[in-house]
Design a protein around this motif. Structure first.
Motif, mmCIF file in Angstrom:
data_model
loop_
_atom_site.group_PDB
_atom_site.id
_atom_site.type_symbol
_atom_site.label_atom_id
_atom_site.label_comp_id
_atom_site.label_asym_id
_atom_site.label_seq_id
_atom_site.Cartn_x
_atom_site.Cartn_y
_atom_site.Cartn_z
ATOM 1 N N THR A 1 0.846 -1.202 0.000
ATOM 2 C CA THR A 1 0.000 0.000 0.000
ATOM 3 C C THR A 1 0.877 1.246 0.000
ATOM 4 N N LEU A 2 1.915 1.245 0.829
ATOM 5 C CA LEU A 2 2.817 2.396 0.896
ATOM 6 C C LEU A 2 3.507 2.607 -0.450
ATOM 7 N N ALA A 3 3.941 1.507 -1.085
ATOM 8 C CA ALA A 3 4.595 1.619 -2.396
ATOM 9 C C ALA A 3 3.640 2.259 -3.409
ATOM 10 N N GLN A 4 2.372 1.857 -3.362
ATOM 11 C CA GLN A 4 1.398 2.391 -4.325
ATOM 12 C C GLN A 4 1.094 3.860 -4.049
ATOM 13 N N ILE A 5 1.094 4.241 -2.780
ATOM 14 C CA ILE A 5 0.858 5.649 -2.442
ATOM 15 C C ILE A 5 2.032 6.509 -2.915
ATOM 16 N N ILE A 6 3.246 6.033 -2.688
ATOM 17 C CA ILE A 6 4.419 6.797 -3.136
ATOM 18 C C ILE A 6 4.403 6.932 -4.661
ATOM 19 N N ALA A 7 3.962 5.851 -5.331
ATOM 20 C CA ALA A 7 3.915 5.885 -6.800
ATOM 21 C C ALA A 7 2.770 6.752 -7.315
ATOM 22 N N GLY A 8 1.826 7.090 -6.430
ATOM 23 C CA GLY A 8 0.693 7.917 -6.846
ATOM 24 C C GLY A 8 -0.507 7.125 -7.315
ATOM 25 N N PHE A 9 -0.501 5.800 -7.107
ATOM 26 C CA PHE A 9 -1.623 4.955 -7.539
ATOM 27 C C PHE A 9 -2.750 4.916 -6.510
ATOM 28 N N GLN A 10 -2.449 5.294 -5.272
ATOM 29 C CA GLN A 10 -3.478 5.369 -4.226
ATOM 30 C C GLN A 10 -3.315 6.705 -3.511
ATOM 31 N N LYS A 11 -4.426 7.197 -2.957
ATOM 32 C CA LYS A 11 -4.346 8.445 -2.198
ATOM 33 C C LYS A 11 -4.445 8.139 -0.710
ATOM 34 N N PRO A 12 -3.620 8.798 0.100
ATOM 35 C CA PRO A 12 -3.742 8.603 1.552
ATOM 36 C C PRO A 12 -4.953 9.371 2.081
ATOM 37 N N ALA A 13 -5.409 8.996 3.287
ATOM 38 C CA ALA A 13 -6.515 9.742 3.906
ATOM 39 C C ALA A 13 -6.044 11.147 4.283
ATOM 40 N N HIS A 14 -4.788 11.236 4.722
ATOM 41 C CA HIS A 14 -4.196 12.527 5.083
ATOM 42 C C HIS A 14 -2.738 12.535 4.646
ATOM 43 N N GLY A 15 -2.164 13.742 4.606
ATOM 44 C CA GLY A 15 -0.727 13.865 4.380
ATOM 45 C C GLY A 15 -0.366 14.039 2.920
ATOM 46 N N THR A 16 0.943 14.267 2.702
ATOM 47 C CA THR A 16 1.403 14.544 1.338
ATOM 48 C C THR A 16 2.658 13.744 0.999
ATOM 49 N N VAL A 17 2.792 13.492 -0.308
ATOM 50 C CA VAL A 17 4.005 12.879 -0.854
ATOM 51 C C VAL A 17 4.670 13.946 -1.724
ATOM 52 N N SER A 18 5.870 14.378 -1.354
ATOM 53 C CA SER A 18 6.575 15.399 -2.143
ATOM 54 C C SER A 18 7.787 14.773 -2.808
ATOM 55 N N ARG A 19 7.875 14.935 -4.111
ATOM 56 C CA ARG A 19 9.024 14.414 -4.849
ATOM 57 C C ARG A 19 9.840 15.603 -5.342
ATOM 58 N N GLU A 20 10.974 15.819 -4.747
ATOM 59 C CA GLU A 20 11.800 16.978 -5.118
ATOM 60 C C GLU A 20 12.928 16.510 -6.036
ATOM 61 N N GLY A 21 12.957 17.057 -7.246
ATOM 62 C CA GLY A 21 13.984 16.677 -8.221
ATOM 63 C C GLY A 21 13.778 15.300 -8.795
ATOM 64 N N ILE A 22 12.551 14.778 -8.670
ATOM 65 C CA ILE A 22 12.241 13.425 -9.168
ATOM 66 C C ILE A 22 11.236 13.554 -10.302
ATOM 67 N N SER A 23 11.603 13.055 -11.475
ATOM 68 C CA SER A 23 10.643 13.092 -12.584
ATOM 69 C C SER A 23 10.265 11.684 -13.050
#
Lengths: 234, 223
Positions: free
Chosen positions: A40-62
Protein backbone atom coordinates in the motif's frame (compact mmCIF):
# COMPACT_ATOMS: atom_id res chain seq x y z
CA UNK A 1 16.78 14.89 -5.04
CA UNK A 2 14.56 13.66 -2.20
CA UNK A 3 11.25 12.00 -1.45
CA UNK A 4 9.37 13.41 1.54
CA UNK A 5 6.42 11.57 3.12
CA UNK A 6 4.76 14.07 5.43
CA UNK A 7 2.16 12.95 7.99
CA UNK A 8 0.73 10.26 5.71
CA UNK A 9 -2.19 8.33 7.15
CA UNK A 10 -3.79 5.36 5.41
CA UNK A 11 -6.94 3.82 6.90
CA UNK A 12 -8.88 0.70 6.11
CA UNK A 13 -11.29 -1.51 8.01
CA UNK A 14 -9.50 -2.38 11.27
CA UNK A 15 -6.11 -1.22 9.99
CA UNK A 16 -4.13 2.01 9.67
CA UNK A 17 -0.64 3.14 8.73
CA UNK A 18 1.11 6.39 9.70
CA UNK A 19 4.16 7.51 7.81
CA UNK A 20 6.74 10.29 8.14
CA UNK A 21 10.09 10.11 6.43
CA UNK A 22 12.60 11.57 4.01
CA UNK A 23 14.27 9.33 1.45
CA UNK A 24 17.56 10.51 -0.07
CA UNK A 25 19.40 8.94 -3.06
CA UNK A 26 20.60 5.41 -2.37
CA UNK A 27 19.10 1.99 -1.67
CA UNK A 28 16.43 1.86 1.04
CA UNK A 29 14.97 -1.32 2.52
CA UNK A 30 11.43 -1.29 3.95
CA UNK A 31 10.44 -4.41 5.88
CA UNK A 32 7.30 -5.37 7.77
CA UNK A 33 4.98 -8.24 8.57
CA UNK A 34 2.45 -9.74 6.17
CA UNK A 35 -0.42 -7.24 5.83
CA UNK A 36 1.49 -4.38 7.46
CA UNK A 37 1.03 -2.12 4.43
CA UNK A 38 4.28 -2.39 2.45
CA UNK A 39 2.53 -2.70 -0.91
CA UNK A 40 0.00 0.00 0.00
CA UNK A 41 2.82 2.40 0.90
CA UNK A 42 4.60 1.62 -2.40
CA UNK A 43 1.40 2.39 -4.32
CA UNK A 44 0.86 5.65 -2.44
CA UNK A 45 4.42 6.80 -3.14
CA UNK A 46 3.92 5.88 -6.80
CA UNK A 47 0.69 7.92 -6.85
CA UNK A 48 -1.62 4.96 -7.54
CA UNK A 49 -3.48 5.37 -4.23
CA UNK A 50 -4.35 8.45 -2.20
CA UNK A 51 -3.74 8.60 1.55
CA UNK A 52 -6.51 9.74 3.91
CA UNK A 53 -4.20 12.53 5.08
CA UNK A 54 -0.73 13.86 4.38
CA UNK A 55 1.40 14.54 1.34
CA UNK A 56 4.00 12.88 -0.85
CA UNK A 57 6.57 15.40 -2.14
CA UNK A 58 9.02 14.41 -4.85
CA UNK A 59 11.80 16.98 -5.12
CA UNK A 60 13.98 16.68 -8.22
CA UNK A 61 12.24 13.42 -9.17
CA UNK A 62 10.64 13.09 -12.58
CA UNK A 63 10.95 9.42 -13.62
CA UNK A 64 9.10 7.12 -11.20
CA UNK A 65 8.75 3.35 -11.61
CA UNK A 66 6.76 0.89 -9.47
CA UNK A 67 7.46 -2.82 -9.87
CA UNK A 68 4.47 -4.65 -8.40
CA UNK A 69 4.99 -7.95 -6.57
CA UNK A 70 2.94 -9.88 -9.14
CA UNK A 71 4.68 -9.61 -12.54
CA UNK A 72 1.43 -10.68 -14.28
CA UNK A 73 0.02 -7.21 -13.60
CA UNK A 74 2.66 -5.57 -15.80
CA UNK A 75 2.28 -7.67 -18.95
CA UNK A 76 1.03 -5.86 -22.07
CA UNK A 77 2.81 -7.75 -24.89
CA UNK A 78 1.37 -10.86 -26.52
CA UNK A 79 4.83 -12.38 -26.90
CA UNK A 80 7.99 -12.16 -24.83
CA UNK A 81 9.63 -10.12 -27.62
CA UNK A 82 6.67 -7.70 -27.78
CA UNK A 83 6.72 -7.37 -24.00
CA UNK A 84 10.34 -6.16 -24.19
CA UNK A 85 9.39 -3.80 -27.02
CA UNK A 86 6.51 -2.39 -24.93
CA UNK A 87 9.16 -1.16 -22.48
CA UNK A 88 11.07 0.48 -25.37
CA UNK A 89 13.91 -1.99 -24.90
CA UNK A 90 15.97 -4.17 -27.23
CA UNK A 91 14.54 -7.68 -26.87
CA UNK A 92 17.71 -9.71 -27.65
CA UNK A 93 19.72 -7.81 -25.02
CA UNK A 94 17.01 -8.09 -22.36
CA UNK A 95 16.36 -11.77 -23.03
CA UNK A 96 20.07 -12.54 -22.92
CA UNK A 97 20.39 -10.76 -19.57
CA UNK A 98 17.35 -12.64 -18.22
CA UNK A 99 18.62 -15.94 -19.66
CA UNK A 100 15.46 -16.27 -21.74
CA UNK A 101 16.98 -16.21 -25.24
CA UNK A 102 15.03 -18.47 -27.58
CA UNK A 103 11.67 -17.70 -25.96
CA UNK A 104 10.98 -14.57 -28.08
CA UNK A 105 7.79 -15.89 -29.68
CA UNK A 106 6.30 -17.45 -26.53
CA UNK A 107 3.44 -15.84 -24.63
CA UNK A 108 4.70 -14.29 -21.39
CA UNK A 109 2.03 -16.33 -19.61
CA UNK A 110 3.59 -19.63 -20.73
CA UNK A 111 6.78 -18.76 -18.85
CA UNK A 112 7.19 -20.13 -15.36
CA UNK A 113 6.45 -17.57 -12.66
CA UNK A 114 10.15 -17.22 -11.87
CA UNK A 115 10.99 -16.71 -15.54
CA UNK A 116 8.25 -14.08 -15.82
CA UNK A 117 9.65 -12.25 -12.80
CA UNK A 118 13.13 -12.43 -14.35
CA UNK A 119 11.81 -10.91 -17.58
CA UNK A 120 9.92 -8.20 -15.72
CA UNK A 121 12.86 -7.22 -13.50
CA UNK A 122 15.28 -7.22 -16.44
CA UNK A 123 12.99 -4.65 -18.13
CA UNK A 124 12.49 -2.59 -14.96
CA UNK A 125 16.18 -2.44 -14.04
CA UNK A 126 17.20 -1.50 -17.57
CA UNK A 127 15.11 1.68 -17.52
CA UNK A 128 16.57 4.90 -16.12
CA UNK A 129 14.60 6.10 -13.09
CA UNK A 130 14.87 8.78 -10.43
CA UNK A 131 12.66 6.85 -8.03
CA UNK A 132 12.44 3.07 -8.30
CA UNK A 133 9.95 1.24 -6.07
CA UNK A 134 10.45 -2.55 -5.95
CA UNK A 135 7.63 -4.44 -4.22
CA UNK A 136 8.86 -7.91 -3.22
CA UNK A 137 11.40 -8.10 -6.06
CA UNK A 138 12.87 -11.40 -4.81
CA UNK A 139 9.65 -13.46 -4.62
CA UNK A 140 9.55 -16.28 -7.21
CA UNK A 141 13.25 -15.93 -8.04
CA UNK A 142 15.65 -18.81 -7.51
CA UNK A 143 18.67 -18.30 -5.22
CA UNK A 144 21.15 -17.61 -8.01
CA UNK A 145 18.80 -15.13 -9.65
CA UNK A 146 18.22 -13.28 -6.36
CA UNK A 147 21.97 -12.69 -6.12
CA UNK A 148 22.09 -11.49 -9.73
CA UNK A 149 19.22 -9.03 -9.15
CA UNK A 150 21.01 -7.72 -6.04
CA UNK A 151 24.13 -7.09 -8.12
CA UNK A 152 22.04 -5.33 -10.75
CA UNK A 153 20.34 -3.12 -8.13
CA UNK A 154 23.75 -2.12 -6.77
CA UNK A 155 24.92 -1.21 -10.27
CA UNK A 156 22.38 1.63 -10.35
CA UNK A 157 24.38 4.60 -9.20
CA UNK A 158 21.68 7.23 -9.52
CA UNK A 159 18.40 8.04 -7.86
CA UNK A 160 16.38 6.61 -4.99
CA UNK A 161 15.63 2.88 -4.89
CA UNK A 162 13.17 1.59 -2.28
CA UNK A 163 12.82 -2.17 -1.80
CA UNK A 164 9.69 -3.35 0.03
CA UNK A 165 10.32 -6.91 1.16
CA UNK A 166 10.25 -9.55 3.86
CA UNK A 167 13.18 -11.39 2.24
CA UNK A 168 15.34 -13.02 4.92
CA UNK A 169 18.30 -14.41 3.02
CA UNK A 170 19.45 -12.42 0.01
CA UNK A 171 19.87 -8.66 -0.04
CA UNK A 172 21.74 -6.04 -2.04
CA UNK A 173 24.03 -3.56 -0.31
CA UNK A 174 21.64 -1.05 1.26
CA UNK A 175 22.14 2.47 2.59
CA UNK A 176 19.14 2.88 4.87
CA UNK A 177 16.63 0.61 6.64
CA UNK A 178 13.00 1.30 7.52
CA UNK A 179 10.36 -1.02 8.97
CA UNK A 180 6.64 -0.96 9.60
CA UNK A 181 5.88 -1.70 13.24
CA UNK A 182 2.46 -1.44 14.89
CA UNK A 183 1.02 0.72 12.12
CA UNK A 184 3.91 3.20 11.84
CA UNK A 185 6.89 3.49 9.51
CA UNK A 186 9.97 3.47 11.74
CA UNK A 187 13.29 4.95 10.58
CA UNK A 188 16.03 2.51 11.65
CA UNK A 189 18.69 4.79 10.15
CA UNK A 190 21.74 4.45 7.94
CA UNK A 191 23.82 1.28 7.68
CA UNK A 192 25.43 -0.30 9.56
CA UNK A 193 23.98 1.35 12.71
CA UNK A 194 20.45 0.58 11.47
CA UNK A 195 20.99 -3.13 12.13
CA UNK A 196 20.99 -2.56 15.91
CA UNK A 197 17.50 -1.01 15.71
CA UNK A 198 16.00 -3.27 13.03
CA UNK A 199 13.34 -5.42 14.72
CA UNK A 200 12.62 -7.39 11.53
CA UNK A 201 16.29 -8.29 11.06
CA UNK A 202 16.75 -11.89 9.87
CA UNK A 203 17.58 -14.35 12.67
CA UNK A 204 21.13 -14.83 11.40
CA UNK A 205 21.85 -11.10 11.60
CA UNK A 206 20.30 -10.89 15.07
CA UNK A 207 22.62 -13.74 16.17
CA UNK A 208 25.66 -11.91 14.82
CA UNK A 209 24.68 -8.67 16.55
CA UNK A 210 24.21 -10.54 19.84
CA UNK A 211 27.74 -11.90 19.34
CA UNK A 212 28.95 -8.26 18.95
CA UNK A 213 29.93 -8.98 15.36
CA UNK A 214 27.20 -7.40 13.25
CA UNK A 215 27.85 -7.40 9.49
CA UNK A 216 28.91 -4.20 7.73
CA UNK A 217 25.98 -4.55 5.35
CA UNK A 218 23.38 -7.10 4.21
CA UNK A 219 25.05 -8.79 1.25
CA UNK A 220 25.79 -12.49 1.50
CA UNK A 221 29.51 -11.67 1.52
CA UNK A 222 29.07 -9.24 4.46
CA UNK A 223 27.11 -11.82 6.45
CA UNK A 224 29.57 -14.63 5.75
CA UNK A 225 32.53 -12.43 6.73
CA UNK A 226 30.85 -11.52 10.03
CA UNK A 227 29.93 -15.18 10.65
CA UNK A 228 33.47 -16.38 10.01
CA UNK A 229 34.91 -13.65 12.27
CA UNK A 230 32.47 -14.71 15.00
CA UNK A 231 33.47 -18.34 14.48
CA UNK A 232 37.18 -17.52 14.70
CA UNK A 233 36.83 -15.29 17.76
CA UNK A 234 34.55 -17.85 19.43
CA UNK B 1 5.18 -44.10 -0.24
CA UNK B 2 4.76 -42.04 -3.40
CA UNK B 3 6.09 -44.02 -6.38
CA UNK B 4 6.97 -42.28 -9.63
CA UNK B 5 7.82 -44.37 -12.65
CA UNK B 6 8.73 -43.49 -16.25
CA UNK B 7 7.07 -40.09 -15.87
CA UNK B 8 6.97 -37.88 -18.95
CA UNK B 9 5.17 -34.55 -19.14
CA UNK B 10 6.37 -31.67 -21.30
CA UNK B 11 10.05 -31.22 -20.37
CA UNK B 12 9.79 -33.31 -17.21
CA UNK B 13 11.50 -36.72 -17.31
CA UNK B 14 11.64 -38.86 -14.16
CA UNK B 15 12.48 -42.53 -14.64
CA UNK B 16 12.12 -43.70 -11.06
CA UNK B 17 11.62 -41.86 -7.78
CA UNK B 18 10.19 -42.75 -4.37
CA UNK B 19 9.05 -40.09 -1.91
CA UNK B 20 8.68 -41.17 1.73
CA UNK B 21 5.96 -39.88 4.07
CA UNK B 22 6.77 -36.52 5.64
CA UNK B 23 7.94 -33.26 4.11
CA UNK B 24 9.53 -33.31 0.68
CA UNK B 25 11.02 -30.01 -0.50
CA UNK B 26 11.78 -29.27 -4.12
CA UNK B 27 14.42 -26.76 -5.11
CA UNK B 28 15.99 -25.72 -8.39
CA UNK B 29 16.36 -22.88 -10.87
CA UNK B 30 13.41 -20.94 -12.30
CA UNK B 31 11.82 -22.78 -15.22
CA UNK B 32 13.31 -26.16 -14.26
CA UNK B 33 9.94 -27.95 -13.96
CA UNK B 34 9.24 -27.67 -10.23
CA UNK B 35 5.69 -26.33 -10.57
CA UNK B 36 4.94 -28.84 -13.33
CA UNK B 37 6.04 -31.65 -11.01
CA UNK B 38 3.84 -30.28 -8.19
CA UNK B 39 0.82 -30.04 -10.50
CA UNK B 40 1.28 -33.70 -11.45
CA UNK B 41 1.58 -34.71 -7.77
CA UNK B 42 -1.63 -32.78 -7.01
CA UNK B 43 -3.53 -34.40 -9.89
CA UNK B 44 -4.10 -31.02 -11.55
CA UNK B 45 -2.23 -32.29 -14.62
CA UNK B 46 -2.07 -35.84 -16.01
CA UNK B 47 1.24 -37.39 -17.10
CA UNK B 48 1.66 -37.84 -20.85
CA UNK B 49 3.11 -41.24 -19.94
CA UNK B 50 4.22 -43.05 -16.82
CA UNK B 51 2.59 -42.83 -13.41
CA UNK B 52 2.53 -41.23 -9.99
CA UNK B 53 0.98 -43.44 -7.33
CA UNK B 54 0.32 -42.19 -3.81
CA UNK B 55 0.05 -45.21 -1.55
CA UNK B 56 -1.00 -47.18 -4.60
CA UNK B 57 -3.59 -44.80 -6.05
CA UNK B 58 -3.41 -41.89 -8.49
CA UNK B 59 -3.35 -38.31 -7.13
CA UNK B 60 -6.91 -37.49 -8.22
CA UNK B 61 -8.19 -40.42 -6.18
CA UNK B 62 -6.53 -38.92 -3.10
CA UNK B 63 -7.57 -36.01 -0.87
CA UNK B 64 -5.14 -33.30 -1.96
CA UNK B 65 -4.77 -29.73 -0.65
CA UNK B 66 -3.18 -27.33 -3.15
CA UNK B 67 -1.68 -23.88 -2.59
CA UNK B 68 -0.67 -21.85 -5.60
CA UNK B 69 2.17 -19.36 -5.27
CA UNK B 70 -0.15 -16.78 -6.88
CA UNK B 71 -3.39 -17.52 -4.95
CA UNK B 72 -5.38 -14.91 -6.87
CA UNK B 73 -5.74 -17.59 -9.57
CA UNK B 74 -7.67 -19.85 -7.19
CA UNK B 75 -9.85 -17.44 -5.21
CA UNK B 76 -13.56 -18.23 -5.61
CA UNK B 77 -15.43 -16.37 -2.88
CA UNK B 78 -15.57 -12.74 -1.69
CA UNK B 79 -14.82 -13.18 2.03
CA UNK B 80 -12.02 -14.98 3.84
CA UNK B 81 -14.39 -17.22 5.85
CA UNK B 82 -16.27 -18.33 2.74
CA UNK B 83 -13.04 -18.98 0.85
CA UNK B 84 -11.69 -21.21 3.63
CA UNK B 85 -15.06 -23.00 3.92
CA UNK B 86 -15.34 -23.70 0.18
CA UNK B 87 -13.88 -27.23 0.20
CA UNK B 88 -16.13 -28.29 3.10
CA UNK B 89 -19.23 -26.79 1.47
CA UNK B 90 -18.49 -28.54 -1.83
CA UNK B 91 -18.34 -31.78 0.22
CA UNK B 92 -21.74 -30.96 1.83
CA UNK B 93 -20.31 -30.93 5.36
CA UNK B 94 -22.81 -29.90 8.11
CA UNK B 95 -22.89 -26.12 8.71
CA UNK B 96 -21.97 -26.38 12.40
CA UNK B 97 -18.92 -28.50 11.49
CA UNK B 98 -17.91 -26.01 8.81
CA UNK B 99 -17.98 -23.04 11.21
CA UNK B 100 -15.97 -24.94 13.81
CA UNK B 101 -13.36 -26.22 11.33
CA UNK B 102 -12.97 -22.85 9.60
CA UNK B 103 -12.34 -21.11 12.93
CA UNK B 104 -9.89 -23.80 14.08
CA UNK B 105 -7.93 -23.74 10.82
CA UNK B 106 -7.84 -19.94 10.66
CA UNK B 107 -6.50 -19.99 14.20
CA UNK B 108 -3.82 -22.51 13.19
CA UNK B 109 -2.39 -20.15 10.53
CA UNK B 110 -2.99 -16.98 12.56
CA UNK B 111 -5.72 -15.33 10.48
CA UNK B 112 -8.78 -15.49 12.75
CA UNK B 113 -8.86 -11.68 12.75
CA UNK B 114 -9.31 -11.70 8.95
CA UNK B 115 -12.34 -14.04 8.70
CA UNK B 116 -14.90 -11.33 7.88
CA UNK B 117 -12.61 -9.42 5.53
CA UNK B 118 -12.93 -8.97 1.77
CA UNK B 119 -10.56 -11.26 -0.19
CA UNK B 120 -9.84 -8.47 -2.68
CA UNK B 121 -8.38 -6.32 0.09
CA UNK B 122 -5.93 -8.93 1.35
CA UNK B 123 -2.19 -8.43 0.88
CA UNK B 124 -0.20 -10.98 -1.14
CA UNK B 125 0.97 -12.74 2.03
CA UNK B 126 -2.51 -12.76 3.59
CA UNK B 127 -3.93 -14.38 0.43
CA UNK B 128 -1.34 -17.16 0.75
CA UNK B 129 -2.38 -17.75 4.37
CA UNK B 130 -6.05 -17.92 3.34
CA UNK B 131 -5.20 -20.36 0.54
CA UNK B 132 -3.22 -22.45 3.02
CA UNK B 133 -6.14 -22.50 5.48
CA UNK B 134 -8.51 -23.51 2.63
CA UNK B 135 -6.14 -26.36 1.75
CA UNK B 136 -5.75 -27.52 5.36
CA UNK B 137 -9.38 -27.27 6.45
CA UNK B 138 -10.46 -30.65 5.09
CA UNK B 139 -7.42 -32.48 6.51
CA UNK B 140 -6.03 -33.77 3.19
CA UNK B 141 -3.70 -36.76 3.05
CA UNK B 142 -1.46 -34.86 0.64
CA UNK B 143 -0.56 -31.17 0.77
CA UNK B 144 1.08 -29.65 -2.30
CA UNK B 145 2.49 -26.14 -1.86
CA UNK B 146 4.04 -24.10 -4.65
CA UNK B 147 6.44 -21.46 -3.26
CA UNK B 148 3.85 -20.61 -0.61
CA UNK B 149 6.58 -18.98 1.49
CA UNK B 150 7.77 -16.42 -1.05
CA UNK B 151 5.24 -13.86 0.27
CA UNK B 152 5.57 -14.61 4.00
CA UNK B 153 7.54 -12.75 6.65
CA UNK B 154 9.82 -14.52 9.14
CA UNK B 155 7.21 -14.88 11.91
CA UNK B 156 4.48 -15.98 9.51
CA UNK B 157 6.75 -18.56 7.90
CA UNK B 158 7.56 -20.02 11.33
CA UNK B 159 3.85 -20.18 12.21
CA UNK B 160 3.07 -21.89 8.91
CA UNK B 161 5.90 -24.40 9.40
CA UNK B 162 4.36 -25.39 12.74
CA UNK B 163 0.90 -25.58 11.16
CA UNK B 164 2.21 -27.87 8.42
CA UNK B 165 3.85 -30.20 10.92
CA UNK B 166 0.58 -30.43 12.87
CA UNK B 167 -1.64 -30.73 9.78
CA UNK B 168 -1.88 -34.52 9.90
CA UNK B 169 -1.10 -34.75 6.17
CA UNK B 170 0.85 -37.91 5.37
CA UNK B 171 2.72 -36.22 2.52
CA UNK B 172 3.68 -32.56 2.24
CA UNK B 173 5.33 -31.73 -1.06
CA UNK B 174 6.49 -28.17 -1.35
CA UNK B 175 8.55 -26.01 -3.63
CA UNK B 176 10.61 -23.34 -1.88
CA UNK B 177 13.39 -20.90 -2.68
CA UNK B 178 14.26 -20.60 1.03
CA UNK B 179 17.12 -23.03 1.48
CA UNK B 180 16.94 -22.75 5.27
CA UNK B 181 13.35 -24.05 5.03
CA UNK B 182 14.38 -26.79 2.59
CA UNK B 183 17.07 -27.90 5.04
CA UNK B 184 14.29 -28.87 7.48
CA UNK B 185 12.74 -31.54 5.29
CA UNK B 186 12.60 -35.32 5.35
CA UNK B 187 13.41 -35.51 1.66
CA UNK B 188 14.95 -32.97 -0.73
CA UNK B 189 14.83 -32.96 -4.54
CA UNK B 190 16.93 -30.74 -6.78
CA UNK B 191 15.35 -30.40 -10.20
CA UNK B 192 17.04 -28.79 -13.20
CA UNK B 193 15.95 -28.83 -16.85
CA UNK B 194 13.14 -31.27 -16.15
CA UNK B 195 15.27 -33.89 -14.40
CA UNK B 196 15.75 -34.79 -10.74
CA UNK B 197 19.50 -34.38 -10.44
CA UNK B 198 19.74 -34.97 -6.68
CA UNK B 199 17.35 -36.71 -4.28
CA UNK B 200 17.68 -37.79 -0.67
CA UNK B 201 17.93 -36.27 2.77
CA UNK B 202 19.05 -32.61 2.89
CA UNK B 203 22.69 -33.28 3.96
CA UNK B 204 23.85 -35.24 0.89
CA UNK B 205 21.74 -33.20 -1.54
CA UNK B 206 23.13 -29.90 -0.27
CA UNK B 207 26.64 -31.41 -0.21
CA UNK B 208 26.19 -31.93 -3.95
CA UNK B 209 25.25 -28.25 -4.27
CA UNK B 210 28.17 -26.89 -2.25
CA UNK B 211 29.60 -23.79 -3.91
CA UNK B 212 26.30 -22.88 -5.57
CA UNK B 213 23.72 -20.28 -4.52
CA UNK B 214 21.47 -23.19 -3.45
CA UNK B 215 23.75 -24.16 -0.57
CA UNK B 216 22.13 -22.77 2.63
CA UNK B 217 23.77 -19.59 3.91
CA UNK B 218 23.63 -20.87 7.52
CA UNK B 219 25.59 -23.98 6.46
CA UNK B 220 28.17 -21.74 4.77
CA UNK B 221 28.43 -19.75 8.01
CA UNK B 222 29.29 -22.97 9.88
CA UNK B 223 32.18 -23.81 7.56
Amino acid sequence: MKLVLDSLVVKREGWSLSVNGTFLPGVHLVSGDVGSGKSTLAQIIAGFQKPAHGTVSREGISKVMLSMQHPEYHITGLTVEKECASWGLNAPDILASAMLSGKEEESPFTLSRGELKRLHLACVLERATDLLLLDEPFSSLDCAEKERVCTRINQKHYGITIIFTHEQTTFPRVDHIWEICQGCLVDCGDMPGALERWQHAPARIQDLIRAHNGPRNLTTRDILEAAWQTHESG
Amino acid sequence: MININALRFRSLEIDHLNLPPGITSIIGPNGSGKTTFLRLCAGIAEPESGAILIDGVSPHQTEVGWVNEFPDKNILFPTVANEIASTLRFAFAPCEDIDRMVTATADLVGINHLLSRDMRKMSGGEKVLVALAAALVHHPAVLVLDEYDSHLDMNCAALVETALRHSGATYIIRCTQQMETAAHSDCLLYIDQGKVLHAGTPAPVFASLSGTAFYPCSWRCRK
